[in-house]
Scaffold this motif. Sequence first.
Motif, PDB file in Angstrom:
ATOM      1  N   SER A  17      19.064 -22.419 -23.862  1.00 20.94           N
ATOM      2  CA  SER A  17      20.514 -22.557 -23.952  1.00 20.94           C
ATOM      3  C   SER A  17      20.927 -23.102 -25.310  1.00 20.94           C
ATOM      4  O   SER A  17      21.923 -22.655 -25.895  1.00 20.94           O
ATOM      5  N   ALA A  54      25.811 -24.734 -19.533  1.00 28.54           N
ATOM      6  CA  ALA A  54      24.448 -24.827 -19.002  1.00 28.54           C
ATOM      7  C   ALA A  54      23.759 -26.108 -19.456  1.00 28.54           C
ATOM      8  O   ALA A  54      23.025 -26.747 -18.687  1.00 28.54           O
ATOM      9  N   LEU A  55      23.997 -26.516 -20.698  1.00 29.75           N
ATOM     10  CA  LEU A  55      23.376 -27.736 -21.205  1.00 29.75           C
ATOM     11  C   LEU A  55      23.953 -28.981 -20.546  1.00 29.75           C
ATOM     12  O   LEU A  55      23.238 -29.944 -20.268  1.00 29.75           O
ATOM     13  N   GLY A 100      23.044 -14.482 -15.905  1.00 27.91           N
ATOM     14  CA  GLY A 100      23.126 -14.745 -17.333  1.00 27.91           C
ATOM     15  C   GLY A 100      22.826 -13.567 -18.235  1.00 27.91           C
ATOM     16  O   GLY A 100      22.372 -13.758 -19.369  1.00 27.91           O
ATOM     17  N   PRO A 131      16.947 -25.868 -21.183  1.00 25.46           N
ATOM     18  CA  PRO A 131      17.719 -26.489 -22.264  1.00 25.46           C
ATOM     19  C   PRO A 131      17.400 -25.913 -23.638  1.00 25.46           C
ATOM     20  O   PRO A 131      18.291 -25.755 -24.472  1.00 25.46           O
ATOM     21  N   PRO A 166      25.420 -13.660 -21.594  1.00 19.58           N
ATOM     22  CA  PRO A 166      25.180 -14.739 -22.542  1.00 19.58           C
ATOM     23  C   PRO A 166      23.847 -14.651 -23.270  1.00 19.58           C
ATOM     24  O   PRO A 166      23.665 -15.315 -24.291  1.00 19.58           O
ATOM     25  N   VAL A 167      22.900 -13.860 -22.744  1.00 20.05           N
ATOM     26  CA  VAL A 167      21.636 -13.648 -23.459  1.00 20.05           C
ATOM     27  C   VAL A 167      21.714 -12.398 -24.328  1.00 20.05           C
ATOM     28  O   VAL A 167      21.420 -12.433 -25.519  1.00 20.05           O
ATOM     29  N   THR A 225      28.481 -15.452 -14.728  1.00 15.88           N
ATOM     30  CA  THR A 225      28.669 -16.900 -14.673  1.00 15.88           C
ATOM     31  C   THR A 225      29.763 -17.267 -13.685  1.00 15.88           C
ATOM     32  O   THR A 225      29.608 -18.177 -12.865  1.00 15.88           O
ATOM     33  N   HIS A 282      26.902 -21.481 -22.846  1.00 12.35           N
ATOM     34  CA  HIS A 282      25.633 -22.199 -22.981  1.00 12.35           C
ATOM     35  C   HIS A 282      25.845 -23.711 -23.048  1.00 12.35           C
ATOM     36  O   HIS A 282      24.962 -24.479 -22.636  1.00 12.35           O
ATOM     37  N   LEU A 303      23.192 -21.120 -27.874  1.00 13.54           N
ATOM     38  CA  LEU A 303      24.428 -21.774 -28.311  1.00 13.54           C
ATOM     39  C   LEU A 303      24.523 -21.747 -29.830  1.00 13.54           C
ATOM     40  O   LEU A 303      25.595 -21.491 -30.400  1.00 13.54           O
ATOM     41  N   ALA A 338      17.602 -20.433 -16.912  1.00 12.19           N
ATOM     42  CA  ALA A 338      18.003 -21.075 -18.161  1.00 12.19           C
ATOM     43  C   ALA A 338      17.226 -22.372 -18.352  1.00 12.19           C
ATOM     44  O   ALA A 338      16.987 -23.122 -17.417  1.00 12.19           O
TER      45      ALA A 338
END
Length: 297
Positions: free
Chosen positions: A107, A247-248, A152, A104, A155-156, A29, A244, A111, A102
Amino acid sequence: MTPIAVATAVAAGLVAQLLDGGLGMGFGTVATALLAGLGLAPVVVAAAAASASLVGGTVAAAAHTRFGNVHWPTAVRLGAAGAAGAFTGAWALSTLAGLHAATPVASAALLAVGAVLARRGFRGDLPQGPARTGFAVPTGLVGGFAGAVSGGWGPVAVPVLLAVSRLEPRKAIGSAAVGQALAAAGALLGFWISAPQALAVAVPLAEGLAVGAAVAAPVAAWLTGRLPAAKLTACAGMLAVALHLRALLAGAPLPWPAVAGLYLVLAALWALALTGRRKRPAARIPGQRPAPVEADA
């Protein structure tokens, strides 16, 4: 590239790898944000980030192995699938226009997983039992694709590992580090085949990121094994929420004071997670004697 830009990349790689090596996410990121901020094309950003991630991930994997932070059945499955997913992601980014890893929905889901992990760590309710590895292949495929396209991987992969693998948090993070190195190798192979020119454009910045990452990786791996499991889980969960949420909010038309307020609230919750709370001792039944304590051998 100017020396200042390269020095900035070294510093960014150092800080990002401290987060990534310690909590399993953040390097991709930070790297992609730095490179994208210089106005580079998405495929160049992704190729440079993958190059730096390969170096940092390899050093991190070796350090995590040295400190006993790797569960190899999980790491091998995760890394093999991650390499395949990353190769596909690199090819797709090089050939398809307007690709974004990504969404929404994804993410928001991750999240929510991060929030659950933060709550679990805060309460000290960590899962127990034999390790689960069946999830590793699909997680690696998705994480590798996301890592190649947008940096990413962590975060995944890490929130899913912490949520369902039943591994100790340090071993979930160490296994993800091994997987990240293999996924980065798969991404580089994909870029080399489908967009070789992208690998040569941002080489100085990629090298700067890699130097910073290589310096920080052993320190971060050592810290991972030192943090209490509950606090490590809580911190990883909060970092997943932060990444996340970013990202949103990227496509949301919110004024900056509202965004700043959200992150201040998140920072306060993170501080609360760091201080933690101890689990209350089990209530004793009146008249019941405490269980005897075995003497040390």
